[in-house]
Design a protein around this motif. Structure first.
Motif, PDB file in Angstrom:
ATOM      1  N   ILE A 139     -30.330   1.474  -7.604  1.00 16.39           N
ATOM      2  CA  ILE A 139     -29.526   0.316  -7.994  1.00 16.39           C
ATOM      3  C   ILE A 139     -28.574  -0.053  -6.858  1.00 16.39           C
ATOM      4  O   ILE A 139     -28.430  -1.220  -6.507  1.00 16.39           O
ATOM      5  N   ALA A 182     -28.549  -3.494  -4.854  1.00 14.00           N
ATOM      6  CA  ALA A 182     -27.314  -4.273  -4.755  1.00 14.00           C
ATOM      7  C   ALA A 182     -26.939  -4.473  -3.291  1.00 14.00           C
ATOM      8  O   ALA A 182     -26.474  -5.542  -2.895  1.00 14.00           O
ATOM      9  N   ARG A 193     -14.296   0.661  -1.186  1.00 12.64           N
ATOM     10  CA  ARG A 193     -13.861   1.953  -1.701  1.00 12.64           C
ATOM     11  C   ARG A 193     -13.344   1.867  -3.122  1.00 12.64           C
ATOM     12  O   ARG A 193     -13.355   2.846  -3.860  1.00 12.64           O
ATOM     13  N   SER A 194     -12.835   0.702  -3.488  1.00 15.32           N
ATOM     14  CA  SER A 194     -12.230   0.564  -4.810  1.00 15.32           C
ATOM     15  C   SER A 194     -13.284   0.285  -5.879  1.00 15.32           C
ATOM     16  O   SER A 194     -12.962   0.212  -7.050  1.00 15.32           O
ATOM     17  N   LEU A 195     -14.544   0.111  -5.484  1.00 14.52           N
ATOM     18  CA  LEU A 195     -15.612  -0.214  -6.435  1.00 14.52           C
ATOM     19  C   LEU A 195     -16.553   0.975  -6.595  1.00 14.52           C
ATOM     20  O   LEU A 195     -16.756   1.722  -5.637  1.00 14.52           O
ATOM     21  N   PRO A 196     -17.144   1.130  -7.781  1.00 21.39           N
ATOM     22  CA  PRO A 196     -18.114   2.222  -7.944  1.00 21.39           C
ATOM     23  C   PRO A 196     -19.321   1.996  -7.023  1.00 21.39           C
ATOM     24  O   PRO A 196     -19.826   0.872  -6.963  1.00 21.39           O
ATOM     25  N   THR A 197     -19.754   3.025  -6.344  1.00 20.20           N
ATOM     26  CA  THR A 197     -20.841   2.997  -5.342  1.00 20.20           C
ATOM     27  C   THR A 197     -20.587   1.932  -4.277  1.00 20.20           C
ATOM     28  O   THR A 197     -21.510   1.462  -3.632  1.00 20.20           O
ATOM     29  N   GLY A 251      -6.523   7.259  -5.778  1.00 19.64           N
ATOM     30  CA  GLY A 251      -7.403   8.148  -5.024  1.00 19.64           C
ATOM     31  C   GLY A 251      -7.594   7.723  -3.579  1.00 19.64           C
ATOM     32  O   GLY A 251      -8.490   8.199  -2.896  1.00 19.64           O
ATOM     33  N   ASP A 269     -18.097   8.077  -8.751  1.00 17.33           N
ATOM     34  CA  ASP A 269     -18.280   6.666  -9.063  1.00 17.33           C
ATOM     35  C   ASP A 269     -18.053   6.346 -10.540  1.00 17.33           C
ATOM     36  O   ASP A 269     -17.574   5.266 -10.870  1.00 17.33           O
ATOM     37  N   ARG A 308     -14.462   5.908 -10.857  1.00 17.66           N
ATOM     38  CA  ARG A 308     -14.096   4.678 -10.158  1.00 17.66           C
ATOM     39  C   ARG A 308     -14.388   3.457 -11.022  1.00 17.66           C
ATOM     40  O   ARG A 308     -13.644   2.477 -11.010  1.00 17.66           O
ATOM     41  N   ALA A 309     -15.473   3.537 -11.804  1.00 16.35           N
ATOM     42  CA  ALA A 309     -15.877   2.399 -12.639  1.00 16.35           C
ATOM     43  C   ALA A 309     -14.897   2.177 -13.794  1.00 16.35           C
ATOM     44  O   ALA A 309     -14.880   1.113 -14.401  1.00 16.35           O
ATOM     45  N   VAL A 332      -8.419  -1.959  -9.635  1.00 19.70           N
ATOM     46  CA  VAL A 332      -7.441  -1.876  -8.556  1.00 19.70           C
ATOM     47  C   VAL A 332      -7.116  -3.273  -8.038  1.00 19.70           C
ATOM     48  O   VAL A 332      -8.012  -4.020  -7.662  1.00 19.70           O
ATOM     49  N   LEU A 343     -22.156  -3.963  -9.830  1.00 21.17           N
ATOM     50  CA  LEU A 343     -21.918  -2.562  -9.472  1.00 21.17           C
ATOM     51  C   LEU A 343     -21.444  -1.737 -10.663  1.00 21.17           C
ATOM     52  O   LEU A 343     -21.587  -0.518 -10.689  1.00 21.17           O
ATOM     53  N   TYR A 344     -20.850  -2.417 -11.669  1.00 24.66           N
ATOM     54  CA  TYR A 344     -20.327  -1.693 -12.827  1.00 24.66           C
ATOM     55  C   TYR A 344     -21.384  -1.486 -13.905  1.00 24.66           C
ATOM     56  O   TYR A 344     -21.229  -0.654 -14.774  1.00 24.66           O
ATOM     57  N   PHE A 373     -22.738   1.828 -15.003  1.00 27.28           N
ATOM     58  CA  PHE A 373     -21.768   2.769 -15.559  1.00 27.28           C
ATOM     59  C   PHE A 373     -21.291   2.351 -16.941  1.00 27.28           C
ATOM     60  O   PHE A 373     -20.416   2.985 -17.515  1.00 27.28           O
TER      61      PHE A 373
END
Lengths: 279, 311
Positions: A3, A7, A92-96, B54, B75, B78-79, B83, B106-107, B110
C-alpha cells in the motif's frame, strides 16, 4: 508495504505531473534536449573511425551524464529543498509517511529519466538518420546498464540530499561536482588522455563503467582498442556498478532515517528565519 | 498507568548542551480533554509538544502517549495522532484537494474495523471552511487559509489525539470563531483529546477546559481559567449604576457582595455587571511571580480593590 509502495508511486507521478505543468521545470528539460540536439547535429558527419560516426562516441557520454544529472544531482536538489520547506517533517508526521515519501521521489526521478532518455534517443535517431549502431543485443545491454546505473546512482542522490543542508549550495556546488565527476570518468574526453592521477578516480567511480558499457553497445567491437585497457570488459563493468548499487542501497535508507529523525519544526523555523534574513 | 490517560508525562527534562529547556515537566491529559499550554516565548511549549509527537528524544523522563513511547512508536500509533505544527511551507505546488486525498489514503490501512476511517476530502474542507478552495494550489492560499489547511491535514485521519501548535495565527475573527466551534465539536462528539499552544489568552479561556502555564521549563499552573484566577487570589470586578452614578468594586467573593448590594432598599441598582478575573491578568501575574520574587511582590500589590469612581 504494497500500500505504501502504491501510494508512493502515485505521489511521485503526481509530483511529476505538477512538474510538467510548471514552465520553469519544462524549460529545464527542453533546454537540455536542445543542447543534445545541437551537439549531435554539429558532429553528424564526423567519424571516429571508418564506419563509426563520432556521434556513437558522444551519445553514450550524453546518456551517462544525463543519468548522473537526473539521479544524483536532481534527486539531491529535491530532497535538500523539501527538507528545508518541511515536506520531510510532514512525511514524518504521517503514518508510513517516510517510505511513501522515498518511493515518491524515486518514482518521480524515474519518470524524469524516461522523459529524458526517450527524447534523447529519438533526437539522436533523427539527427543520424536512424543509424544508432545498435542491434537488439546492444539495445538490451544499453537498457540493462541504464537500469543498473539508476539503481547505483539513486541512493547517492539521497545521500547527497541528506548530507548537505542548504539547497542553494547544492544547486551551485552540485553543478560543478557533476561536471568534475563527468570529466574524471572520461565522459568529456577519453580516460586514457586524462592526467595519470585522475585515472584511478575515474576507474573507481561507476560513471566510467556505465559509459564504457554504453560505448561498447553503440560502437563496433574492434574499437575496443580505443578504450582504457585496450578492450571491452562488460563483466567487470557490471560488477563494479552493481557493487556501487549495493553500497548505496545499504547506506541511503539509514541516512535518510537519521536526518528525518533529527528534523524538527523548530529546526525548520530556524532555517526559515535564516532564509528570510538572507533576502 | 491510568486507562483514561491519553498523555502521561513524568519528570520530563530536555537540555541542549548547558541550556535547560524543560526542567521536570509533569503533565497528564485525559480522553476528550481540551488543554491549552501557555507560556512566554522560549518557555518550552514547542519542545514539549515535539517530545509528545515523537519528533524529539527527551534528555530524561517518562513519556507515554496513547500507551506508547512516542519516540519509538510505529505507524499504527502515528495514525492515531494528528499534528499541526507552526509554519508549514511544504507542498506549495499541490492542489488542496489532491493533497488531502493523498494523505487520507495513508490512514486508510490503519482504520479500525467498524470505525469511520479518514475524512472524505469534501467533508473535511467543509469542516475547516475551505470548500471553495479544493482546486486551488496550496501556494495561492492566504495565510489564514494555509493554516486551516494545516488543521485539515492534522484532522484527516480522525485522530484520537490532536496537537496544535499556535493553530489560529493569521485567522480573521470569523475563521477563529469557526475554529473554536470545530474544536468543541471534536472533543464533544468524537472524544478527541486536544493539546494546543497559543498566545491568545482569550482563545485558551474559550476553548480549553484546562490550562497549563509553562515558564522557564516548568509547569507553574494547572487548572481551569477560574481555578487559576482563584489560585492567584484576585478579585472579580463588580460594576453597577446607582442613582445615575457608575460604581466599581473589586471583590474576592463577588456573590456575597452582590447579594448585600441588592438587599439595600434605599438605592436603585441598574446595569449590574460582574466580570471575573481575566485569564490575561492571571497569566501575567503567574508568569511575573515566577520570574523574580521582586516583580511578584510588586504585581500582587497592584491589584488592590478600587474605590468607586464617578463619571
Amino acid at each position: 508495504m504494497t500500500i505504501a509502495l502504491r501510494a508512493g508511486i502515485r505521489r511521485g507521478l503526481t509530483e511529476f505531473g505538477i512538474s510538467l505543468r510548471t514552465p520553469a521545470d519544462v524549460l529545464f528539460i527542453v533546454f537540455g534536449l536542445v543542447i543534445v540536439g545541437v551537439v549531435l547535429w554539429l558532429n553528424r558527419d564526423a567519424e571516429a573511425a571508418p564506419g563509426a560516426p563520432l556521434a556513437w562516441f558522444i551519445l553514450p557520454s550524453i546518456l551517462t551524464i544525463q543519468l548522473l544529472f537526473v539521479t544524483a544531482y536532481g534527486l539531491a536538489t529535491v530532497i535538500v529543498t523539501e527538507r528545508e520547506d518541511g515536506t520531510l517533517l510532514r512525511a514524518r508526521s504521517l503514518p508510513t509517511g517516510l517510505p511513501v515519501y522515498s518511493v515518491g521521489v524515486t518514482a518521480r526521478t524515474l519518470a524524469e529519466l524516461v522523459c529524458t532518455f526517450v527524447p534523447t534517443l529519438a533526437i539522436a535517431a533523427a539527427v543520424l538518420g536512424g543509424a544508432l549502431g545498435l542491434d537488439a543485443l546492444g539495445l538490451a545491454t544499453v537498457l540493462a546498464m541504464l537500469v543498473l546505473g539508476t539503481v547505483a546512482l539513486l541512493p547517492f542522490g539521497f545521500v547527497i540530499g541528506t548530507v548537505f543542508r542548504n539547497p542553494r549550495s547544492v544547486g551551485g556546488w552540485g553543478f560543478l561536482a557533476v561536471g568534475a565527476v563527468a570529466f574524471a570518468s572520461g565522459l568529456i574526453q577519453p580516460l586514457a588522455t586524462l592526467p595519470a592521477w585522475v585515472q584511478p578516480i575515474g576507474l573507481a567511480l561507476p560513471l566510467f563503467w556505465i559509459g564504457h558499457v554504453l560505448r561498447g553497445a553503440f560502437l563496433p567491437a574492434e574499437l575496443g582498442t580505443l578504450e582504457f585497457g585496450g578492450g571491452w570488459h562488460f563483466g567487470l563493468a557490471f560488477a563494479i556498478v552493481a557493487a556501487w548499487a549495493i553500497v548505496g542501497l545499504v547506506l541511503a535508507p539509514h541516512l535518510l532515517r537519521r536526518i528525518a529523525r533529527r528534523e524538527t519544526a523548530s529546526a525548520i523555523e530556524l532555517r526559515r528565519q535564516a532564509a528570510l534574513q538572507r533576502i | 498507568m491510568d486507562a483514561d490517560a491519553v498523555v502521561e508525562v513524568r519528570g520530563l527534562r530536555m537540555t541542549y548542551g548547558a541550556r535547560t529547556v524543560l526542567d521536570g515537566v509533569d503533565l497528564r491529559l485525559d480522553r476528550g480533554e481540551v488543554v491549552a499550554l501557555l507560556g512566554p516565548n522560549g518557555a518550552g511549549k514547542t519542545t514539549t509538544i515535539e517530545v509528545l509527537e515523537g519528533f524529539r528524544q527527551p534528555t530524561a523522563g517518562e513519556v507515554v502517549v496513547l500507551g506508547e513511547d512516542p519516540s519509538r512508536a510505529g505507524d499504527a500509533w502515528r495514525a492515531k495522532v494528528g499534528v499541526v505544527l507552526q509554519s508549514w511551507r511544504d507542498h506549495a505546488r499541490w492542489p488542496v484537494g489532491q493533497l488531502l486525498e493523498q494523505f487520507a489514503a495513508l490512514y486508510r490501512p490503519f482504520a479500525v474495523a467498524g470505525g469511520q476511517g479518514p475524512y472524505g476530502v469534501d467533508e473535511l474542507l467543509e469542516l475547516v471552511g475551505l470548500a471553495d478552495r479544493r482546486r486551488a494550489l496550496v501556494r495561492s492560499l492566504s495565510g489564514g487559509q494555509r493554516r486551516r489547511l494545516d488543521v485539515a491535514i492534522g484532522l484527516v485521519g480522525r485522530p484520537e489525539l490532536l496537537f496544535l501548535d499556535e493553530p489560529t495565527t493569521g485567522f480573521d475573527p470569523v475563521a477563529r470563531h469557526e475554529f473554536h466551534e470545530l474544536i468543541h465539536a471534536l472533543s464533544d462528539f468524537d472524544d478527541t483529546t486536544v493539546l494546543l499552544t497559543t498566545h491568545d489568552l482569550a482563545e485558551a479561556e474559550k476553548i480549553a477546559g484546562r490550562i497549563l502555564i509553562l515558564d522557564e521549563g516548568r509547569i507553574v499552573a494547572n487548572g481551569s481559567a477560574a481555578e487559576l484566577a482563584r489560585a492567584m487570589a484576585h478579585s472579580s470586578e463588580v460594576t453597577w449604576r446607582e442613582d445615575g452614578v457608575r460604581h466599581v468594586h473589586s471583590a474576592a467573593e463577588p456573590e456575597a457582595f452582590v447579594r448585600e448590594l441588592l438587599t439595600r432598599r434605599e438605592v436603585e441598582v441598574t446595569e449590574l455587571q460582574v466580570r471575573a478575573q481575566t485569564l490575561e491578568a492571571t497569566y501575567l501575574a503567574m508568569v511575573a511571580r515566577h520570574e523574580t520574587a521582586a516583580t511578584a511582590a510588586a504585581s500582587a500589590s497592584d491589584r488592590r480593590p478600587t474605590n468607586e469612581e464617578a463619571r
